[in-house]
Scaffold this active site. Structure first.
Site, PDB file in Angstrom:
ATOM      1  N   LYS A 293      -8.823  -2.759  -6.924  1.00 47.21           N
ATOM      2  CA  LYS A 293      -8.739  -2.742  -8.111  1.00 47.21           C
ATOM      3  C   LYS A 293      -9.481  -4.345  -8.113  1.00 47.21           C
ATOM      4  O   LYS A 293      -9.849  -4.578  -9.292  1.00 47.21           O
ATOM      5  CB  LYS A 293      -7.072  -3.487  -8.099  1.00 47.21           C
ATOM      6  CG  LYS A 293      -6.270  -3.550  -9.836  1.00 47.21           C
ATOM      7  CD  LYS A 293      -5.187  -3.930  -9.604  1.00 47.21           C
ATOM      8  CE  LYS A 293      -4.542  -4.086 -10.570  1.00 47.21           C
ATOM      9  NZ  LYS A 293      -2.921  -4.821 -11.082  1.00 47.21           N
TER      10      LYS A 293
ATOM     11  N   HIS B 115       5.475   0.418  -4.586  1.00 47.70           N
ATOM     12  CA  HIS B 115       4.835  -0.821  -4.658  1.00 47.70           C
ATOM     13  C   HIS B 115       5.481  -2.044  -3.494  1.00 47.70           C
ATOM     14  O   HIS B 115       6.016  -3.020  -3.425  1.00 47.70           O
ATOM     15  CB  HIS B 115       5.197  -1.856  -6.186  1.00 47.70           C
ATOM     16  CG  HIS B 115       3.677  -1.591  -6.570  1.00 47.70           C
ATOM     17  ND1 HIS B 115       3.112  -3.249  -6.070  1.00 47.70           N
ATOM     18  CD2 HIS B 115       2.834  -1.320  -7.911  1.00 47.70           C
ATOM     19  CE1 HIS B 115       1.767  -3.092  -6.937  1.00 47.70           C
ATOM     20  NE2 HIS B 115       1.775  -1.954  -7.915  1.00 47.70           N
TER      21      HIS B 115
ATOM     22  N   TYR C 215       7.660 -11.568  -7.658  1.00 45.67           N
ATOM     23  CA  TYR C 215       7.395 -10.318  -7.269  1.00 45.67           C
ATOM     24  C   TYR C 215       8.247  -9.853  -5.480  1.00 45.67           C
ATOM     25  O   TYR C 215       8.380  -8.821  -5.662  1.00 45.67           O
ATOM     26  CB  TYR C 215       5.439 -10.483  -7.020  1.00 45.67           C
ATOM     27  CG  TYR C 215       5.085  -8.975  -6.167  1.00 45.67           C
ATOM     28  CD1 TYR C 215       5.161  -8.251  -7.102  1.00 45.67           C
ATOM     29  CD2 TYR C 215       4.863  -9.197  -5.276  1.00 45.67           C
ATOM     30  CE1 TYR C 215       3.957  -6.731  -7.418  1.00 45.67           C
ATOM     31  CE2 TYR C 215       3.856  -7.728  -5.141  1.00 45.67           C
ATOM     32  CZ  TYR C 215       3.754  -6.676  -5.938  1.00 45.67           C
ATOM     33  OH  TYR C 215       2.999  -5.509  -5.498  1.00 45.67           O
TER      34      TYR C 215
ATOM     35  N   HIS D  87      -2.708 -14.084  -7.542  1.00 43.36           N
ATOM     36  CA  HIS D  87      -1.451 -13.808  -8.596  1.00 43.36           C
ATOM     37  C   HIS D  87      -1.941 -15.419  -9.076  1.00 43.36           C
ATOM     38  O   HIS D  87      -2.730 -16.060  -8.227  1.00 43.36           O
ATOM     39  CB  HIS D  87       0.238 -14.399  -7.896  1.00 43.36           C
ATOM     40  CG  HIS D  87       0.447 -12.899  -7.764  1.00 43.36           C
ATOM     41  ND1 HIS D  87       1.747 -12.486  -7.043  1.00 43.36           N
ATOM     42  CD2 HIS D  87       0.006 -11.459  -8.207  1.00 43.36           C
ATOM     43  CE1 HIS D  87       2.429 -11.645  -6.758  1.00 43.36           C
ATOM     44  NE2 HIS D  87       0.977 -10.910  -7.531  1.00 43.36           N
TER      45      HIS D  87
ATOM     46  N   ARG E 213       4.017  -2.716  -0.472  1.00 39.91           N
ATOM     47  CA  ARG E 213       2.975  -4.664  -0.914  1.00 39.91           C
ATOM     48  C   ARG E 213       3.986  -5.383  -1.086  1.00 39.91           C
ATOM     49  O   ARG E 213       3.770  -6.501  -0.686  1.00 39.91           O
ATOM     50  CB  ARG E 213       2.497  -4.475  -2.099  1.00 39.91           C
ATOM     51  CG  ARG E 213       1.382  -5.447  -2.515  1.00 39.91           C
ATOM     52  CD  ARG E 213       0.384  -4.494  -3.353  1.00 39.91           C
ATOM     53  NE  ARG E 213      -0.144  -5.839  -4.117  1.00 39.91           N
ATOM     54  CZ  ARG E 213      -1.348  -6.578  -3.878  1.00 39.91           C
ATOM     55  NH1 ARG E 213      -1.967  -6.055  -2.583  1.00 39.91           N
ATOM     56  NH2 ARG E 213      -1.292  -7.641  -4.092  1.00 39.91           N
TER      57      ARG E 213
ATOM     58  N   ARG F  30      -2.285  -1.896  -1.479  1.00 40.40           N
ATOM     59  CA  ARG F  30      -1.608  -1.324  -2.065  1.00 40.40           C
ATOM     60  C   ARG F  30      -2.084   0.022  -1.939  1.00 40.40           C
ATOM     61  O   ARG F  30      -2.635   0.827  -0.684  1.00 40.40           O
ATOM     62  CB  ARG F  30      -2.750  -1.445  -3.461  1.00 40.40           C
ATOM     63  CG  ARG F  30      -2.633  -2.422  -4.330  1.00 40.40           C
ATOM     64  CD  ARG F  30      -3.583  -2.892  -5.847  1.00 40.40           C
ATOM     65  NE  ARG F  30      -2.921  -3.719  -6.467  1.00 40.40           N
ATOM     66  CZ  ARG F  30      -3.639  -4.702  -6.359  1.00 40.40           C
ATOM     67  NH1 ARG F  30      -4.938  -5.348  -5.076  1.00 40.40           N
ATOM     68  NH2 ARG F  30      -3.937  -5.994  -7.139  1.00 40.40           N
TER      69      ARG F  30
END
Length: 234
Positions: free
Chosen positions: A110, A175, A216, A207, A178, A86
Site C-alpha cells: 500500500k 485489521h 486507530y 499516520h 494490526r 497488513r
C-alpha cells in the site's frame, strides 16, 4: 416426513443460519453506506484491537485446533499482532525468504515503504509450521485448495471470524491484527522514557497525527473514560 428426517432437516437449516451469520457477522444494511462515486454499498465493519492478552491466547489456541489450516491461520495472526504488517503483506511472504529467518525485509504494497520485520520470538512456531506446509509452493502461506497460489485475504477473514465467533470474541477482522499490535506495543512501551511510543507507531502505521493513531488502536475511548470516572462537577 418421519421425525428423524424432520430433525435432520432442522439441524441442517440451523447450521446453515449459523454459517451465514459467522461468515459476514457485521455486514448489514444498517451499517452500510452508499458510495456516491460508484453507487455501490460500502460496508462499515467495527473492527477493534484485542486488548486482553488472555483473549489473544484463547483465539490462537482455538485456531490451532483446526488442523493444518488452523496452524497456518494462527501463524498469520501471530505475525500480524507481532509486527503490525497488513494481512495483504503477510500473505505475500515467500517460502524462500522465511527459511529460518529472524529478520525479513518487506516492501509494503500500500505505502511502498521498506520495513524489517522481526520474527525471533516466533521462530519455534514458524519452524513447526514449515514442517507441515506444502514444500512445492513458493508462497509461505499457500491456499489449501490451490497450493500454487497464496491464501486469499477474504478466505482468511472468513476463517478467522468463524473461530472468533466460536469463542465469543466480537469485532474481529483482518485489521484486528494490526490494531492489536499497536495497542499492545503502546501498553508495553509507554512507561519506557527511552521509547517515543506514539511517534514510533505513527511511523509504522503511516499516520499523519498522534490523534489518528490513538483512535486507530482504540485508546481514545479509554482516555475519555478515565477522565470521566473521577470527574466530580459539584
Amino acid at each position: 416426513m418421519d421425525n428423524h428426517a424432520e430433525n435432520r432437516s432442522t439441524e441442517i437449516h440451523q447450521k446453515s443460519k449459523i454459517s451465514k451469520r459467522n461468515r459476514w457477522p457485521r455486514k448489514t444494511n444498517e451499517n452500510g453506506s452508499i458510495d456516491p462515486k460508484t453507487g455501490k454499498r460500502k460496508w462499515h465493519i467495527d473492527v477493534r484491537a484485542i486488548k486482553d492478552k488472555e483473549d489473544i491466547r484463547n483465539l490462537i489456541t482455538a485456531m490451532r485446533e483446526k488442523g493444518f489450516i488452523g496452524l497456518r491461520n494462527a501463524l498469520i495472526f501471530e505475525i500480524g499482532i507481532s509486527t503490525g504488517l497488513r494481512v495483504s503483506d503477510i500473505l505475500q511472504l515467500k517460502s524462500e525468504e522465511m527459511q529460518n529467518a529472524t529478520v525479513v525485509h518487506v516492501t509494503e504494497q500500500k505505502t511502498k515503504k521498506h520495513r524489517n520485520i522481526y520474527l525471533r520470538n516466533l521462530l519455534a512456531d514458524i519452524m513447526d509450521y514449515q514442517q507441515q506446509r506444502p514444500e512445492q509452493s513458493e508462497w509461505f502461506f499457500p491456499s489449501s485448495q490451490k497450493p500454487t497460489e497464496h491464501l486469499k485475504e477474504g478466505t482468511f477473514y472468513q476463517q478467522l471470524n468463524i473461530v472468533a465467533d466460536s469463542i465469543g470474541l466480537e469485532h474481529v477482522g483482518t485489521h484486528t491484527m494490526r490494531k492489536t499490535f499497536g495497542y499492545q506495543y503502546y501498553m508495553a512501551t509507554i512507561a519506557n522514557p527511552k521509547i517515543a511510543t506514539l511517534p514510533t507507531l505513527m511511523t509504522i502505521f503511516n499516520h499523519s497525527s498522534e490523534q489518528m493513531t490513538i483512535r486507530y488502536i482504540g485508546l481514545e475511548t479509554e482516555k475519555i473514560q478515565a477522565t470521566l470516572e473521577d470527574f466530580h462537577p459539584f
